[in-house]
Scaffold this motif. Structure first.
Motif, mmCIF file in Angstrom:
data_model
loop_
_atom_site.group_PDB
_atom_site.id
_atom_site.type_symbol
_atom_site.label_atom_id
_atom_site.label_comp_id
_atom_site.label_asym_id
_atom_site.label_seq_id
_atom_site.Cartn_x
_atom_site.Cartn_y
_atom_site.Cartn_z
ATOM 1 N N PHE A 141 -4.445 -14.030 12.994
ATOM 2 C CA PHE A 141 -3.020 -13.731 12.907
ATOM 3 C C PHE A 141 -2.214 -15.017 12.744
ATOM 4 O O PHE A 141 -1.357 -15.121 11.864
ATOM 5 N N ALA A 142 -2.485 -16.001 13.593
ATOM 6 C CA ALA A 142 -1.735 -17.262 13.541
ATOM 7 C C ALA A 142 -1.949 -17.973 12.208
ATOM 8 O O ALA A 142 -0.989 -18.445 11.590
ATOM 9 N N ALA A 143 -3.191 -18.042 11.772
ATOM 10 C CA ALA A 143 -3.479 -18.726 10.504
ATOM 11 C C ALA A 143 -2.778 -18.023 9.337
ATOM 12 O O ALA A 143 -2.190 -18.686 8.466
ATOM 13 N N LEU A 144 -2.837 -16.703 9.325
ATOM 14 C CA LEU A 144 -2.183 -15.959 8.245
ATOM 15 C C LEU A 144 -0.668 -16.075 8.333
ATOM 16 O O LEU A 144 0.015 -16.200 7.313
ATOM 17 N N TYR A 145 -0.132 -16.037 9.533
ATOM 18 C CA TYR A 145 1.321 -16.128 9.711
ATOM 19 C C TYR A 145 1.833 -17.472 9.202
ATOM 20 O O TYR A 145 2.835 -17.546 8.496
ATOM 21 N N ILE A 146 1.138 -18.516 9.553
ATOM 22 C CA ILE A 146 1.593 -19.860 9.180
ATOM 23 C C ILE A 146 1.401 -20.142 7.699
ATOM 24 O O ILE A 146 2.265 -20.736 7.051
ATOM 25 N N THR A 147 0.300 -19.710 7.131
ATOM 26 C CA THR A 147 -0.042 -20.134 5.768
ATOM 27 C C THR A 147 0.346 -19.165 4.663
ATOM 28 O O THR A 147 0.557 -19.596 3.532
ATOM 29 N N VAL A 148 0.441 -17.878 4.961
ATOM 30 C CA VAL A 148 0.667 -16.888 3.900
ATOM 31 C C VAL A 148 2.160 -16.631 3.736
ATOM 32 O O VAL A 148 2.834 -16.216 4.666
ATOM 33 N N GLU A 149 2.630 -16.875 2.521
ATOM 34 C CA GLU A 149 4.033 -16.628 2.206
ATOM 35 C C GLU A 149 4.192 -15.478 1.214
ATOM 36 O O GLU A 149 5.269 -14.936 1.046
ATOM 37 N N ASP A 150 3.105 -15.093 0.586
ATOM 38 C CA ASP A 150 3.125 -14.026 -0.406
ATOM 39 C C ASP A 150 3.211 -12.661 0.296
ATOM 40 O O ASP A 150 2.321 -12.314 1.087
ATOM 41 N N PRO A 151 4.263 -11.881 0.022
ATOM 42 C CA PRO A 151 4.408 -10.577 0.694
ATOM 43 C C PRO A 151 3.231 -9.633 0.460
ATOM 44 O O PRO A 151 2.921 -8.816 1.320
ATOM 45 N N SER A 152 2.573 -9.756 -0.670
ATOM 46 C CA SER A 152 1.454 -8.852 -0.939
ATOM 47 C C SER A 152 0.228 -9.187 -0.089
ATOM 48 O O SER A 152 -0.678 -8.369 0.046
ATOM 49 N N LEU A 153 0.181 -10.387 0.514
ATOM 50 C CA LEU A 153 -0.934 -10.764 1.377
ATOM 51 C C LEU A 153 -0.577 -10.720 2.864
ATOM 52 O O LEU A 153 -1.444 -10.876 3.717
ATOM 53 N N ALA A 154 0.695 -10.507 3.168
ATOM 54 C CA ALA A 154 1.144 -10.524 4.554
ATOM 55 C C ALA A 154 0.580 -9.356 5.363
ATOM 56 O O ALA A 154 0.583 -9.402 6.587
ATOM 57 N N TRP A 155 0.082 -8.325 4.707
ATOM 58 C CA TRP A 155 -0.505 -7.192 5.419
ATOM 59 C C TRP A 155 -1.697 -7.627 6.263
ATOM 60 O O TRP A 155 -2.014 -7.008 7.272
ATOM 61 N N GLY A 156 -2.371 -8.699 5.856
ATOM 62 C CA GLY A 156 -3.504 -9.212 6.633
ATOM 63 C C GLY A 156 -3.078 -9.627 8.030
ATOM 64 O O GLY A 156 -3.808 -9.442 9.008
ATOM 65 N N ARG A 157 -1.884 -10.186 8.116
ATOM 66 C CA ARG A 157 -1.338 -10.584 9.410
ATOM 67 C C ARG A 157 -1.133 -9.355 10.292
ATOM 68 O O ARG A 157 -1.429 -9.369 11.485
ATOM 69 N N THR A 158 -0.621 -8.273 9.704
ATOM 70 C CA THR A 158 -0.391 -7.042 10.453
ATOM 71 C C THR A 158 -1.706 -6.463 10.971
ATOM 72 O O THR A 158 -1.789 -6.015 12.124
ATOM 73 N N ILE A 159 -2.731 -6.498 10.148
ATOM 74 C CA ILE A 159 -4.047 -5.998 10.569
ATOM 75 C C ILE A 159 -4.573 -6.831 11.739
ATOM 76 O O ILE A 159 -5.088 -6.285 12.727
ATOM 77 N N ALA A 160 -4.436 -8.147 11.645
ATOM 78 C CA ALA A 160 -4.898 -9.010 12.732
ATOM 79 C C ALA A 160 -4.104 -8.744 14.015
ATOM 80 O O ALA A 160 -4.676 -8.701 15.113
ATOM 81 N N TRP A 161 -2.798 -8.548 13.887
ATOM 82 C CA TRP A 161 -1.954 -8.277 15.058
ATOM 83 C C TRP A 161 -2.384 -6.985 15.740
ATOM 84 O O TRP A 161 -2.550 -6.936 16.952
ATOM 85 N N TRP A 162 -2.566 -5.921 14.935
ATOM 86 C CA TRP A 162 -2.975 -4.645 15.499
ATOM 87 C C TRP A 162 -4.378 -4.707 16.071
ATOM 88 O O TRP A 162 -4.679 -4.049 17.084
ATOM 89 N N THR A 163 -5.252 -5.472 15.472
ATOM 90 C CA THR A 163 -6.611 -5.615 16.005
ATOM 91 C C THR A 163 -6.567 -6.191 17.417
ATOM 92 O O THR A 163 -7.250 -5.696 18.320
#
Length: 190
Positions: A141-163
């Motif tokens: 979650f932290a790695a994706l939150y910090i590094t991903v700026e593309d909205p189409s890839l931000a869903w990965g952060r949501t999956i990590a958060w819910w996990t």
């Protein structure tokens, strides 16, 4: 050059833990340890130290120790205008700050989950599994939150958060089951 490689190979051969006759026994024993308390320490260190957004701000020479919680919101655009950082760096710093606060917000539920499992007498395997999945999900979650700026890839952060959150819910449900085992039959829970 070959003497350096020969010395390196010799060193690796001498200190190779796989050659130690007790290695397999120690590794097997380590699988059965209870990593609950250590996982709480790891989550605390991750949220309060590794994700501390002031560290990258120090790197850029932007740290304001007078009012650090509001520094990016108040002075971020000024830092961009002065040329200290780029707009992309400002966005990343803001995401880093958000990841830091999110980790702190999620720390109590994780601590509560691990402590509940400990008090319920859950197996070390269950405690370690819950801790491992949660910490891995939070790191992702932290790695994706910090590094991903593309909205189409931000869903990965949501999956990590819910996990991470579902893992805590699972751990709390398992602790409740163990604490309440036999209550319906009139037996004392603990």
């Amino acid at each position: 050059m070959s003497s350096i490689t020969d010395r390196a190979a010799g060193f690796i051969s001498r200190v190779n833990p796989l050659k130690d006759p007790h290695f397999a026994q120690d590794a097997s024993r380590a699988l059965h340890y209870n990593y609950g308390p250590v996982s709480i320490l790891a989550a605390f260190a991750g949220s309060h130290l590794l994700l501390q957004h002031r560290l990258p701000m120090l790197f850029y020479g932007l740290d304001n120790n007078v009012y650090p919680r509001d520094d990016l919101r108040v002075n971020g655009e000024k830092h961009v205008a002065s040329g200290k950082i780029t707009p992309a760096q400002l966005r990343r710093l803001k995401r880093w700050e958000a990841a830091h606060y999110n980790a702190i917000e999620n720390l109590p539920i994780f601590v509560g989950t691990i402590l509940s499992l400990q008090f319920a007498g859950a197996s070390n395997r269950l405690i370690n599994r819950v801790a491992g999945v949660y910490l891995t999900a939070r790191a992702a979650f932290a790695a994706l939150y910090i590094t991903v700026e593309d909205p189409s890839l931000a869903w990965g952060r949501t999956i990590a958060w819910w996990t991470g959150n579902i893992t805590c819910i699972y751990g709390l449900v398992q602790a409740a089951k163990q604490l309440n085992h036999g209550v319906a039959t009139g037996a004392t829970a603990l």
